[in-house]
Design a protein around this motif. Structure first.
Motif, short mmCIF file in Angstrom:
data_model
loop_
_atom_site.label_atom_id
_atom_site.label_comp_id
_atom_site.label_asym_id
_atom_site.label_seq_id
_atom_site.Cartn_x
_atom_site.Cartn_y
_atom_site.Cartn_z
N TYR A 188 63.17 -22.40 55.91
CA TYR A 188 63.36 -21.11 56.59
C TYR A 188 63.68 -21.41 58.05
O TYR A 188 63.04 -22.28 58.67
N ARG A 189 64.64 -20.70 58.62
CA ARG A 189 64.99 -20.87 60.03
C ARG A 189 64.82 -19.54 60.75
O ARG A 189 65.25 -18.50 60.24
N GLY A 190 64.19 -19.55 61.90
CA GLY A 190 63.98 -18.30 62.62
C GLY A 190 63.61 -18.53 64.07
O GLY A 190 63.53 -19.67 64.56
N SER A 191 63.37 -17.42 64.77
CA SER A 191 63.03 -17.44 66.19
C SER A 191 61.56 -17.81 66.40
O SER A 191 60.68 -17.32 65.70
N GLU A 192 61.32 -18.69 67.40
CA GLU A 192 59.94 -19.09 67.66
C GLU A 192 59.08 -17.92 68.16
O GLU A 192 57.87 -17.95 68.03
N LYS A 193 59.71 -16.87 68.71
CA LYS A 193 58.95 -15.72 69.17
C LYS A 193 58.21 -15.05 68.02
O LYS A 193 57.17 -14.44 68.22
N PHE A 194 58.76 -15.16 66.82
CA PHE A 194 58.14 -14.52 65.66
C PHE A 194 57.60 -15.55 64.67
O PHE A 194 57.44 -15.26 63.49
N MET A 195 57.33 -16.76 65.19
CA MET A 195 56.61 -17.78 64.43
C MET A 195 55.32 -18.08 65.17
O MET A 195 55.32 -18.16 66.41
N PHE A 196 54.24 -18.28 64.43
CA PHE A 196 52.93 -18.38 65.06
C PHE A 196 52.18 -19.59 64.53
O PHE A 196 52.06 -19.78 63.31
N LYS A 197 51.66 -20.37 65.44
CA LYS A 197 50.89 -21.55 65.04
C LYS A 197 49.59 -21.10 64.38
O LYS A 197 48.86 -20.25 64.91
N ILE A 198 49.29 -21.70 63.24
CA ILE A 198 48.09 -21.34 62.48
C ILE A 198 46.93 -22.22 62.94
O ILE A 198 47.06 -23.45 62.98
N PRO A 199 45.79 -21.62 63.30
CA PRO A 199 44.63 -22.43 63.71
C PRO A 199 44.24 -23.42 62.63
O PRO A 199 44.33 -23.13 61.43
N ASP A 200 43.82 -24.60 63.03
CA ASP A 200 43.50 -25.67 62.08
C ASP A 200 42.45 -25.25 61.06
O ASP A 200 42.49 -25.69 59.91
N SER A 201 41.49 -24.43 61.46
CA SER A 201 40.39 -24.07 60.56
C SER A 201 40.74 -22.96 59.57
O SER A 201 39.93 -22.62 58.71
N LEU A 202 41.95 -22.40 59.69
CA LEU A 202 42.35 -21.30 58.81
C LEU A 202 43.27 -21.83 57.72
O LEU A 202 44.39 -22.26 57.98
N GLU A 203 42.77 -21.84 56.48
CA GLU A 203 43.56 -22.36 55.35
C GLU A 203 44.82 -21.52 55.14
O GLU A 203 44.82 -20.31 55.32
N SER A 204 45.88 -22.19 54.71
CA SER A 204 47.17 -21.53 54.53
C SER A 204 47.07 -20.37 53.55
O SER A 204 47.71 -19.33 53.74
N LYS A 205 46.31 -20.53 52.48
CA LYS A 205 46.23 -19.47 51.47
C LYS A 205 45.58 -18.21 52.02
O LYS A 205 45.83 -17.11 51.53
N TYR A 206 44.74 -18.36 53.04
CA TYR A 206 44.13 -17.19 53.68
C TYR A 206 44.98 -16.68 54.83
O TYR A 206 44.97 -15.48 55.14
N GLY B 61 52.32 -5.35 63.83
CA GLY B 61 51.79 -5.60 65.16
C GLY B 61 52.78 -6.42 65.95
O GLY B 61 53.72 -7.00 65.40
N SER B 62 52.58 -6.50 67.24
CA SER B 62 53.47 -7.27 68.11
C SER B 62 53.16 -8.76 67.97
O SER B 62 52.12 -9.14 67.41
N PRO B 63 54.02 -9.63 68.47
CA PRO B 63 53.71 -11.06 68.46
C PRO B 63 52.36 -11.37 69.12
O PRO B 63 51.60 -12.20 68.62
N GLY B 64 52.07 -10.69 70.23
CA GLY B 64 50.77 -10.90 70.88
C GLY B 64 49.61 -10.47 69.99
O GLY B 64 48.56 -11.13 69.96
N ASP B 65 49.79 -9.37 69.26
CA ASP B 65 48.75 -8.90 68.34
C ASP B 65 48.50 -9.93 67.24
O ASP B 65 47.35 -10.19 66.86
N ILE B 66 49.58 -10.50 66.72
CA ILE B 66 49.44 -11.46 65.62
C ILE B 66 48.75 -12.73 66.09
O ILE B 66 47.90 -13.30 65.38
N GLU B 67 49.07 -13.20 67.28
CA GLU B 67 48.39 -14.37 67.83
C GLU B 67 46.89 -14.10 67.98
O GLU B 67 46.06 -14.96 67.64
N HIS B 68 46.55 -12.90 68.44
CA HIS B 68 45.14 -12.52 68.58
C HIS B 68 44.47 -12.46 67.21
O HIS B 68 43.33 -12.92 67.03
N LEU B 69 45.17 -11.89 66.24
CA LEU B 69 44.64 -11.78 64.89
C LEU B 69 44.30 -13.15 64.31
O LEU B 69 43.21 -13.35 63.73
N LEU B 70 45.21 -14.11 64.42
CA LEU B 70 44.98 -15.42 63.84
C LEU B 70 43.77 -16.12 64.47
O LEU B 70 42.96 -16.75 63.78
N LYS B 71 43.62 -15.99 65.78
CA LYS B 71 42.47 -16.56 66.47
C LYS B 71 41.19 -15.88 66.00
O LYS B 71 40.18 -16.55 65.71
#
Length: 297
Positions: A76-94, A240-250
């Motif tokens: 998949y190719r896309g914009s980094e603004k709408f890609m979000f780093k997943i915290p290490d402790s959060l499993e991909s399936k969740y 949600g906005s990109p900022g919202d999603i980053e907050h959600l993942l944390k």
């Protein structure tokens, strides 16, 4: 399981202008993959409300004249603004179900200022509804699950709901007047008679947030006096906005949020089976497709 718009993968290549991601990062993509970046909405960090937003599935990239086709693929190719780093402790399936359904249920809780002691009602105990219960409990709310009948009462308790209301019960609204500060509606239908009754569960200046889209042509009908007499704040929410999603993942990582998922090895036949089961309501509560390397080689 959506139309391939909740994607988790590893970065294998970055463009010259990429700043926040690097090769090897585990990242997620949600329902939105682009916005104009120039309008007043984007400028105020409401990219999810951009009138020229691009959906990850079923959207269209005007600059390259190509449709978006989601994540049913090995790359998949896309914009980094709408890609979000997943915290290490959060499993991909969740993490995957959080990228669209999760943020859709989480953002209204933030908008309504939910905190410890807030009385939150979650109407509809399904894919988005069950995650909304998990988030509300993590925020410290007293949660009431609202459903048509008592079939999901035990499930609601397992999710952590403190109370349960079945709208098929006689005079349910009378028995529960002024019992809620916030209602997040994740149910797919908006029946006029039921809506007018459910709204009476709210205290004055209580929030009702609609987050799902009914069938095409279906309208929300409310008796204006129900809104006026109770000073109800009626609103809607789109992801949600990109900022919202980053907050959600944390937040999800810190609070060990784990959506209920069923993992399925991706293939043409398995996707078809999962789609049919999803349409029949035979999933608790999200399908997660994996084994992409085996399928696409």
């Amino acid at each position: 399981m959506g139309a391939g718009h909740e994607i988790i993968g590893e970065v294998i290549r970055v463009g010259d202008g990429v700043q926040k991601l690097k090769v090897g990062d585990r990242v997620g993509v949600g329902a939105q993959c682009d916005s104009c970046g120039e309008c007043v909405r984007c400028s105020n960090h409401h990219e999810n409300n951009c009138r020229n937003h691009v959906l990850t599935f079923g959207g269209f990239y005007k600059d390259v004249n190509l449709p978006t086709q989601g994540g049913y693929s090995d790359y998949y190719r896309g914009s980094e603004k709408f890609m979000f780093k997943i915290p290490d402790s959060l499993e991909s399936k969740y993490a995957a179900p959080l990228m669209c359904g999760g943020i859709t249920g989480f953002r209204p809780l933030l908008t309504a200022g939910v905190k410890k002691g807030t009385r939150v009602g979650v109407s509809g105990i399904g894919g988005i509804g069950h995650m909304t219960i998990l988030f509300a409990k993590a925020l410290g709310a007293e949660v009431t699950a609202i459903s048509r009948n008592h079939n999901k009462e035990e499930l609601a308790k397992q999710l952590g709901a403190d109370h349960f209301i079945a709208t098929s019960d006689e005079d349910f609204e009378v028995k529960n007047f002024d019992s809620l500060d916030v209602i997040v509606n994740t149910a797919s239908a908006y029946e006029k008679s039921l809506m007018n009754r459910v709204l009476q569960l709210l205290v004055p200046f209580g929030h009702f947030v609609a987050i799902t889209a009914p069938k095409a042509g279906e309208m929300i009908e409310i008796d204006p006096l129900v809104l006026l007499r109770n000073n109800i704040i009626f609103s809607g929410n789109m992801i949600g906005s990109p900022g919202d999603i980053e907050h959600l993942l944390k937040f999800a990582a810190e609070n060990k949020i784990k959506p209920w998922v069923e993992e399925i090895s991706i293939s043409e036949s398995n996707v078809s089976k999962a789609w049919k089961r999803m349409k029949a309501g035979d999933v608790k509560f999200r399908f997660v497709l994996n084994d992409y390397n085996k399928c696409f080689k």
